[in-house]
Enzyme design. Structure first.
Site, PDB file in Angstrom:
ATOM      1  CG  LEU A   1      -1.611   1.314   1.547  1.00 42.83           C
ATOM      2  CD1 LEU A   1      -2.559   1.706   0.431  1.00 42.83           C
ATOM      3  CD2 LEU A   1      -2.322   1.239   2.889  1.00 42.83           C
ATOM      4  CG  ASP A   2       2.766   4.807   2.427  1.00 46.02           C
ATOM      5  OD1 ASP A   2       3.835   4.910   1.799  1.00 46.02           O
ATOM      6  OD2 ASP A   2       2.414   5.612   3.309  1.00 46.02           O
TER       7      ASP A   2
END
Length: 945
Positions: free
Chosen positions: A622-623
């Site tokens: 995701l990040d």
């Protein structure tokens, strides 16, 4: 009369050409008296109507003293009577013959022992499908001659159907091009060209093409299509055959350097073409340049620039080159993704009411028909029954329609049989001089006892139960293929192979990875964890998934064994273990995917991984991960439209859903270890603001830089910078951006509570004597008192609160600590450091219950300057909720990108080797497309000024 003269001149040319072409003497004065040969019936395909020798060739052999037996076949282009008239005997039993001629592979049960067979065996690359036939040939003491290996002193083939493969292929692709363009909304003269097998001979086909060419010259091509460009690869018989047909159209040849110019500005009343030879697209990897002798010996030292310099400007590619295993590919799977993108059409004319073509490349005729070869994405041939398929950038193949995305591909492996009589005449005339010599073969004698010329001798693959010297490598190649297949398993139909993925870690993000990969029955998933119950529970949710107990740190030997069995390893282990796994993957030539930030230890392995042919893909969660993909897609679109990125600010965070965010003063919850999130609050940070570098020292200053965020007014959000954002100006290719910041999202109030914990000393990563696991028991109240410097915890509760408020500098922060239970008499489970002790406590205190769900928010703010000097503030928003009965938002947004990237490596869609990030369009665009199908979709907002 003209046709007859043409055929006679062709035959004379072929014989003259090969007698001049080769310095190998052809023995044409050998007596064939007492020799019996046979022409076998072709049964490899219902369409196969060719024969290795025409009746005219048979007549000459019989006059030379040979007895010729022809196995009956009503499918053969030349009827049985033609062979009878030539003097042959027609009979089913061909066991009397010592030499048996055919065209294609022979079924194992029809092979006769102690004979010499001549046909295209398709075994010289150790093709798996034909290895049982090769084994039977060796067992039955059959001497096998492969026409493909009849070559002259320069290694050039002297007997082939190549020219008519080119002729038929060209007719077919022109037919298909007409249908494809019609499906796209354009009627063209190509509609009047039929498939090659619809014509009695090539002369009829060429007349139809001439008629179409006449219409094109008169302006019958729609202007909306733009100039058409044909690219012929190679200059051999295949290419020449195709070009002979192509030249019936109004055409102009151009040099490769001018292909782009005519593609963009050419005339629609004619067709443009160029012939691409090796020197035009092959260059040395190290320093460029092309040396043909070096290339012949070491093709692995070269790379092809065809996909960059030629293919983007080709409407139709006619591929007729021979591809060897170590040779560079013309078009790879990643190349297809780039070439089949709509963005590659700036050349298209604008015509009101006219339908737009999806991209320049319309069709490929892969006459070489080598699955997975020079055109890598064509991993199986088409057939005369179903000659075309639409291949799109997402690897879908549609054989039932000419409408839809993709490029039309024709890759028939027996193309010349569509013109069977001419092909037989052509091939038979080439084979005849060598057949006179081959007929002398006696498979019961040693090969060395024969006086064969080098051309014939070098074409024998087997003799006397063994592979001949020139082809011993086939056994080595078989063993290599076997070793490669040790990571595969053949399915019940004998064709599909099961690939293996090892997932290291069975935590909460692992489930979507396993579930997605398990959808493909040809992917075997093995889950490994040091918590056996956790691995078992995950594996038991999906049929066919296995679980293994594995402690990566304590059992490196087991790790190596497990990794070696896989095609790809997915590491969902803690950040610090990735380099251990990466080293093992390099040692075992296994690819690796991780969702974590690329660290120095892993990055330093780049050269080793590249040399081992291993992909180590990082930052694909995701990040980091989804944030990269969405940003790069946006930047790419802006740049192609002429815009300039002036600023980029990105925020991302995993949060509890709003209805659960008020359950504690941290406004946060955990479904994994809180240690990383807590430690991150002590990290330094660096970013660009208005062209200046802003640096934030570590140790807690980060929480003082928080800012309120209002891009989604329904959420009370705040954010703070994350790590070093300055590196992304170059990594993202946005060097004009004066502001570049990547930050972490939290609900308002998070940083205030974190500061309270910092001021108290509970986010200290250093060991503290009072927290030694073997020390005396303490409570949270006594730990807080100790951290406040009090001699003991025997203090009035209200006074304790007042002292705490003084330390953390606010009543509100004090209440937050009280709310977290840190003033209670509950016992402390000690883990040496305040940070680890608090992390364990919060992992239990603030964990998600079964009926609670989480939330992912990702936001990109992109400042754009357009060519007309207008400015746009574009917002990209991703808001994903978890499902209380299924996956969390975090597990979906981390797990699915990991799973999709893993599948792309398995399928050959990602071919970059070494330590890489998902920053190239052939990675991030298909990933985003497929993530949207899984419900992970972003939406945009825009403000102009």
């Amino acid at each position: 009369m003209q046709i007859l003269l043409l055929k006679l001149s062709q035959k004379f040319f072929c014989l003259r050409n090969y007698s001049m072409h080769t310095s190998i003497p052809i023995k044409t004065n050998i007596s064939l008296k007492g020799k019996t040969i046979a022409i076998r019936r072709e049964d490899q395909s219902v369409w196969e109507r060719r024969a290795p020798l025409a009746p005219s060739n048979v007549r000459r052999l019989i006059r030379a003293g040979a007895k010729v037996i022809v196995q009956p076949s009503n499918r053969r282009a030349y009827p049985a009577q033609a062979y009878l008239n030539a003097g042959a005997q027609l009979q089913e039993d061909i066991s009397e013959a010592s030499v048996i001629f055919g065209v294609k592979q022979v079924p194992v049960d029809q092979l006769i022992s102690n004979k010499t067979y001549c046909f295209f065996s398709h075994t010289i690359k150790a093709q798996e499908a034909n290895m049982p036939m090769l084994d039977a040939i060796l067992e039955k003491n059959i001497r096998l001659l492969d026409y493909e290996k009849l070559t002259d002193n320069n290694g050039q083939r002297v007997v082939a159907f190549g020219k008519y493969a080119g002729v038929a292929g060209m007719v077919n692709i022109l037919h298909g091009l007409g249908l494809r363009l019609l499906a796209l909304g354009h009627h063209t003269p190509f509609m009047h060209i039929g498939p090659a097998h619809n014509y009695r001979d090539s002369a009829m086909a060429r007349q139809a093409i001439r008629d179409a060419g006449y219409e094109i010259a008169l302006g019958a091509m729609p202007k909306s299509i733009g100039p058409l460009t044909f690219v012929f690869t190679g200059s051999g018989n295949v290419s020449q055959g195709g070009q002979e047909v192509f030249q019936e159209l109004p055409h102009e040849y151009v040099d490769p350097e001018n292909l782009r110019k005519v593609a963009e500005h050419g005339d629609t009343n004619k067709i443009y073409s160029c012939e691409i030879r090796r020197i035009h697209h092959l260059e040395r990897k190290e320093d460029g340049g092309f040396d043909p002798d070096e290339y012949d010996k070491h093709p692995e030292l070269y790379t092809s620039t065809f996909s960059q310099k030629i293919a983007p400007y080709a409407s139709v590619i006619i591929n007729g080159i021979y591809w060897a295993v170590d040779s560079p590919k013309l078009l790879t799977i990643p190349d297809a993704k780039s070439l089949l993108r709509p963005a590659n059409t700036p050349w298209l004319p604008i015509s009101v009411g006219a339908p737009a073509l999806p991209h320049r490349m319309l069709a490929i005729c892969d006459i070489s028909a080598d699955p997975g070869g020079s055109i890598e994405f064509m991993n199986e041939c088409t057939t005369i029954d179903t000659p075309f398929c639409l291949y799109d950038a997402d690897r879908n193949k549609d054989t039932k329609s000419f409408k839809g995305p993709g490029v039309l591909v024709c890759s028939i492996d027996n193309m010349p049989t569509q013109l069977p009589k001419e092909s037989t005449d052509f091939f038979g005339d080439l084979l005849y001089p060598y057949a006179i010599e081959i007929i002398q073969s006696d498979a019961k004698k040693m090969l060395e006892e024969h006086n064969f010329t080098q051309a014939v001798y070098g074409a024998f693959i087997t003799s006397n139960g063994q592979l001949t010297n020139n082809f011993q490598y086939i056994q080595e190649l078989r063993q290599l293929n076997k070793n490669n297949r040790s990571k595969h398993k053949t399915s019940d139909n004998g064709k599909d192979e099961t690939k293996r993925v090892v997932v290291l870690g069975a935590g909460y993000v692992s489930a979507p990875v396993v579930e997605y990969l398990n959808r493909d029955r040809n992917v075997k998933v093995i889950v490994c964890s040091h918590l056996k119950d956790e691995a078992d529970a995950l594996a038991n949710r999906y049929p066919g998934v296995e679980s293994i107990f594995l402690n990566v740190v304590e059992r490196p030997d087991t790790l190596k064994e497990v990794v070696a069995s896989a095609n790809v390893v997915v590491s969902l282990l803690p950040y610090g273990l990735h380099h251990v796994v990466a080293k093992t993957c390099i040692e075992t030539c296994t690819h690796l995917v991780t969702a974590s930030y690329l660290n120095h230890d892993v990055e330093s392995l780049h050269n080793e991984a590249e040399n081992a042919g291993v992909t180590i893909l990082n930052e694909i969660g995701l990040d980091p991960g989804l944030d990269h993909l969405l940003a790069l897609e946006c930047f790419d679109d802006i740049k192609q439209a002429g815009g300039i990125i002036e600023s980029f600010i990105s925020w991302c965070g995993g949060l509890p859903a709003p209805e659960f965010s008020s359950k504690n003063k941290l406004h946060y919850m955990f479904n994994w270890s809180p240690r990383g999130a807590l430690l991150n609050t002590l990290s330094p940070a660096k970013y660009y603001r208005n062209g200046q570098v802003v640096e934030i020292a570590g140790g807690g200053d980060l929480m003082s830089t928080v800012q309120d965020l209002k891009f989604l007014p329904g959420f009370a959000l705040e954010g703070f910078p994350n790590r070093d954002s300055t590196i992304y100006r170059d990594l993202y290719g946005i060097t004009n951006a004066s502001t570049v910041l990547r930050g972490t999202l939290r609900y308002r109030g998070f940083t205030d509570t974190i500061q309270a914990l910092q001021y108290l000393g509970l986010i200290d990563p250093n060991p503290h004597p009072i927290l030694h696991p073997n020390g005396p028991d303490i409570t949270w109240r006594s730990l807080t008192c100790h951290l406040l410097g009090l001699l003991n915890d025997d203090i009035f509760y209200e006074n304790l609160k007042r002292k705490l408020a003084d330390r953390v500098e606010s009543e509100e922060r004090m209440q937050a600590i009280e709310d977290l239970g840190l003033l209670n008499e509950d016992p402390v489970l000690k883990f040496n450091t305040p940070l680890d002790t608090l992390a364990h406590y919060l992992s239990k205190k603030l964990s998600y219950e079964n009926d609670e769900r989480d939330l992912i928010i990702l936001r990109h703010d992109v400042g754009i300057l357009w060519p007309d000097n207008k400015k746009e503030d574009r917002g990209i928003n991703l808001v994903i909720y978890g499902d209380s009965k299924g996956y969390s938002a975090m597990s979906k947004t981390v797990g699915y990108p990991v799973a999709l990237a893993t599948k792309m490596i398995l399928d050959g869609e990602i071919q970059q080797r070494g330590v890489i990030l998902p920053f190239s369009p052939d990675i991030y665009r298909p990933l985003l497309s497929r993530l949207r199908l899984e419900g992970i979709k972003s939406f945009e907002t825009s403000k102009w000024h």
